[in-house]
Design an enzyme around this catalytic site. Structure first.
Site, PDB file in Angstrom:
ATOM      1  N   ALA A 135      -2.567   5.124   2.579  1.00 46.55           N
ATOM      2  CA  ALA A 135      -3.646   4.978   1.602  1.00 46.55           C
ATOM      3  C   ALA A 135      -4.747   4.033   2.076  1.00 46.55           C
ATOM      4  O   ALA A 135      -5.922   4.227   1.734  1.00 46.55           O
ATOM      5  CB  ALA A 135      -3.083   4.494   0.271  1.00 46.55           C
TER       6      ALA A 135
ATOM      7  N   GLY B 293       0.823  -1.192   0.000  1.00 50.65           N
ATOM      8  CA  GLY B 293       0.000   0.000   0.000  1.00 50.65           C
ATOM      9  C   GLY B 293       0.861   1.247   0.000  1.00 50.65           C
ATOM     10  O   GLY B 293       1.985   1.244   0.505  1.00 50.65           O
ATOM     11  N   ASP B 294       0.336   2.309  -0.569  1.00 46.92           N
ATOM     12  CA  ASP B 294       1.044   3.584  -0.484  1.00 46.92           C
ATOM     13  C   ASP B 294       0.843   4.155   0.925  1.00 46.92           C
ATOM     14  O   ASP B 294      -0.046   3.732   1.665  1.00 46.92           O
ATOM     15  CB  ASP B 294       0.540   4.557  -1.545  1.00 46.92           C
ATOM     16  CG  ASP B 294       1.604   5.566  -1.950  1.00 46.92           C
ATOM     17  OD1 ASP B 294       2.546   5.776  -1.169  1.00 46.92           O
ATOM     18  OD2 ASP B 294       1.493   6.141  -3.044  1.00 46.92           O
ATOM     19  N   ALA B 295       1.657   5.144   1.266  1.00 47.02           N
ATOM     20  CA  ALA B 295       1.689   5.648   2.636  1.00 47.02           C
ATOM     21  C   ALA B 295       0.335   6.241   3.033  1.00 47.02           C
ATOM     22  O   ALA B 295      -0.124   7.220   2.436  1.00 47.02           O
ATOM     23  CB  ALA B 295       2.782   6.694   2.785  1.00 47.02           C
TER      24      ALA B 295
END
Length: 815
Positions: free
Chosen positions: A236, A232-234
């Site tokens: 997100a 996952g992106d930070a």
């Protein structure tokens, strides 16, 4: 060295012995150690976009869009290998802080040049993006048969080209745009086994958060030859039940992400407790099962096993990477060569190269004596500016940034600041300090104290001080705007805090005034007219080199899109003033993205472009300006004449909106693939291995290229096709292959390119697959998408059955 243990056996053994709570601890970016099993801590997410970022000194190569302009996969692969070695060296020195899972390359096609993160991508063409990104990822992962040098992660999946409201906007993708434009760039490095992980993007896709997209399972995991880790992106996953409001609470959001295929959660920085707590509650509520956890843990452990993280240290095939690898001569040389091959000559009426060794040159502009780094750059061990790249090679080289120098006065008192190296607070006093004003566009300026060369910034308490190296950081606290005040005065507005500058009771400047009415009114006194001084130096020189462009941390970066394509107004005025003083003016644009430099194209004898070129930028630029190297770079995205030529930033339908070089009908300022040489190349003898082919066949396209000039030259031979008739709208031209070659004067070479007929397909949503029609394709070979030198034709027998063809209604003809 003994045979390395098979990753599958290691993973099976660990999965059988780990407890469920221990497994949950492995689902966070900062994975907890399991001492009883000898499992060390592990961290995903070392940034390695064009060098190792945020971890101290590292070789800084050109930005990715600059590396791409080399059109040289072998060079790009070598850069990836160098970066991978530097990651390994830093990991050996600090294994707890430096992980071997690298978050690179970015493979989002550069659909719109206004995207704030344009410099992170490779090209507006998905096939070219895939090929170049695959090369970089192959370098990062290495060639060892059993172990990865690093574990590359392609990002950001999917449809991510806007920073404006990026967590709440939906990228709406038609089936054709999805399958023909967005997915191929991701597929290439995964199918090649070059990348072993993927990062999901912040945005929604067709109304669904990308972290919950069914495409993770339906597409990504089909392409990879082995287990694929998805991170996952930070922050997100928190967005799912947060700003996206897609699910009612975070427990449901985290559970849905795990079920959708997110294996590693990048949340709450190094604190894994909230993630573990939410997933534990999701288990208790029956939203996920132990098998869901096992599936994700298996993918994570597989990557760790392939990295050798689960092996004894004696089995590390990369143990011999030297600690000082980042500043070794080989990496310096590679950085120089990468920067050199990335420079694009956009226009030249014969002024370049500057071959007279006695020339007097003035190097002018805000980027004349500066090398800037972006958010994902490392800390270069040194940096060579454009001025420095010429100063040691010509007898007379002068420089000036072309910036105005001002003083600020309130009544009879002036704003002053310490001239010491560390700087200090700005305050009113009897003596004036001079401040150089750097215009980065849209009236956004940075102020640099003349006394110590440090920039003015605002600290967390609101105090102004001249103690900063320049604009930088996640929150840029070094940028301001001047607003008109009453009686010819000016108000100073601090952008990061949205506060105005006021003088407090002690005479110190603070950015704490909430409204213009609360702000201090400054009188601005011009001490030095930057454009006039630069023009004077230009007039005294034989040639003026004006270095303009962007600061990578201002007006176009992560979290901030551009609103137009214009050069900053102050920079444009400087360029015109210098040209008026000396018509022999060369414009060097150093930028993260294209600009609409139509005035320069019309009026100047020579224009070059380079992305921010890293530590060897100035050396490489000197090589090209002086003719020691031929400018071999070519553009990988269109330079438009005006932002009016672009669709809305949030319109992802490249087909319907006639976007990118594939569909754009207008006349670009500089087309896709454009780039000039100091010599002339003749094309002749176009031959196809067959005149007619069946779907699945590969056709060889050969052409004779001759260096018809008197200098050695670099050429990028480009192959495009256009389908002449179709039942759907087809690209006007589409890149199929290319070759970068070097030719001596008079040398001729037969260049052989490959045309894969299966790639002449389009996505038929009614069948849910790609189809190739019976059609004739125009074959175009030349120097760019618009500079076509030879034309041929290939008849292709398609793969559609007669009843299939009848079932699909016509939806337009090829143009």
């Amino acid at each position: 060295m003994t045979d390395l243990p098979a990753p599958e056996a290691l993973v099976d053994d660990l999965l059988g012995r780990l407890t469920l709570p221990e497994k949950l601890g492995l689902l966070h970016q900062w994975q907890a150690p399991v001492p009883r099993l000898g499992l060390p801590p592990f961290r995903t997410g070392t940034e390695a976009l064009h060098g190792v970022a945020w971890l101290g000194k590292a070789t800084v190569f050109p930005q990715a869009v600059g590396l791409a302009s080399s059109w040289n996969p072998e060079l790009i692969r070598a850069v990836g290998a160098a970066v991978g070695d530097e990651v390994r060296a830093k990991h050996h020195a600090d294994p707890g802080r430096v992980g071997l899972n690298v978050w690179a390359p970015v493979v989002n096609p550069l659909r719109d040049p206004r995207w704030g993160r344009n410099e992170e991508g490779w090209s507006e063409d998905p096939w070219l993006t895939g090929r170049l990104a695959t090369a970089y990822a192959q370098g990062l992962r290495g060639d060892h048969p059993d172990r990865l040098r690093t574990a590359p992660t392609v990002k950001h999946f999917l449809g991510y080209n806007n920073e404006t409201d990026r967590a709440t906007t939906s990228s709406d993708l038609s089936p054709r745009v999805l399958h023909e434009y967005e997915l191929p760039a991701f597929r290439a490095p995964l199918a090649a086994g070059a990348a072993v992980a993927v990062m999901a993007s912040y945005n929604l896709v067709d109304g669904v958060p990308a972290h919950l997209s069914p495409l993770i399972a339906d597409e990504l995991r089909r392409w990879a030859p082995g287990e694929l880790m998805v991170v996952g992106d930070a922050g997100a996953v928190t967005n799912i039940a947060g700003v996206q409001g897609h699910l009612p609470d975070h427990v449901e959001g985290f559970a849905a992400a795990l079920r959708a295929g997110i294996d590693s959660f990048t949340e709450d920085d190094a604190d894994s407790a909230p993630t573990v707590a939410r997933l534990t509650e999701a288990l208790d509520r029956g939203l996920i099962t132990a098998s869901d956890v096992d599936r994700a843990v298996r993918r994570i452990l597989t990557v760790r096993a392939r990295l050798g993280d689960l092996d004894p240290p004696r089995d590390d095939p990369f143990a011999g990477v030297a600690p000082d690898v980042a500043d070794r001569p080989a990496h310096r040389d590679l950085a120089r060569e990468a920067a050199r091959q990335s420079i694009v000559l956009l226009r030249n009426d014969g002024l370049l190269p500057l071959t007279d060794p006695a020339l007097r040159v003035a190097v002018l502009g805000p980027l004349a004596d500066a090398v800037h780094t972006d958010w994902y750059s490392g800390t270069p061990p040194y940096a060579v500016t454009a001025y420095q790249g010429l100063a040691g090679r010509l007898p007379t080289v002068t420089t000036h940034p072309g910036t105005d120098r001002i003083a600020l006065r309130v009544g009879e008192r002036y704003v002053g600041c310490p001239d010491t190296p560390d700087g200090g607070p700005l305050a009113l006093g009897a003596d004036a300090s001079g401040f150089d004003v750097f215009d980065w566009g849209r009236d956004v300026v940075a102020l640099r104290a003349a006394g110590n060369g440090r920039h003015v910034g605002v600290d967390e308490a609101g105090a102004l001080a001249n103690d900063r190296p320049g604009p930088g950081g996640w929150v840029v606290r070094e940028t301001f705007r001047f607003h008109d005040g009453p009686g010819g005065t000016a108000l100073l507005h601090h952008l990061a805090t949205d506060r105005y500058v006021a003088v407090d009771a002690h005479g110190r400047l603070r950015a704490d005034a909430p409204t213009p009415g609360d702000a201090t009114r400054f009188t601005v006194e011009l001490l030095v007219d930057g454009a006039a001084e630069a023009a004077a130096l230009a007039a005294a020189a034989d040639v003026a080199v004006v270095a303009l462009g962007n600061h990578p941390m201002v007006n176009g970066r992560e979290t901030e899109d551009r609103v137009d394509l214009a050069l900053p107004g102050g920079q444009e005025a400087l360029l015109r003033a210098v040209h008026a003083a000396n018509p022999r003016t060369v414009l060097v644009v150093t930028s993260s993205y294209p600009y609409a430099v139509g005035w320069a194209e019309t009026h100047l004898p020579a224009v070059l472009w380079s992305a921010h070129g890293g530590q060897e930028h100035g050396t490489a630029l000197g090589d090209v300006l002086l003719g020691d190297a031929d400018p071999g770079g070519r553009l990988t995205q269109t330079w438009y004449a005006d932002a009016a030529d672009l669709p809305d930033l949030l319109d992802y339908d490249v087909i319907g909106s006639d976007a990118t070089y594939l569909y754009h009908r207008g006349d670009p300022l500089y087309p896709f693939g454009h780039g000039l040489s100091y010599t002339r190349f003749d094309y002749a003898g176009l031959r196809l291995s067959v005149a007619e082919a069946t779907t699945g066949e590969e056709v060889e396209v050969s052409v004779e290229v001759t260096n018809a000039g008197d200098r050695p030259g670099e050429e990028v031979v480009q192959l495009y096709t256009r389908q002449r008739r179709s039942r759907v709208k087809q690209p006007l031209r589409q890149l199929r292959d290319f070759a970068r070659i070097s030719l001596a004067p008079g040398q001729r070479q037969v260049v052989r390119l490959r045309l894969r007929t299966a790639e002449l397909s389009w996505w038929d949503a009614t069948r849910g697959r790609r189809v190739v029609e019976d059609a004739t394709h125009t074959v175009l070979v030349g120097r760019s998408a618009r500079d076509v030198r030879l034309v041929g034709a290939l008849a292709v027998r398609g793969d559609e059955a007669a009843d299939d063809r009848a079932a699909v209604p016509a939806s337009g003809r090829a143009r």
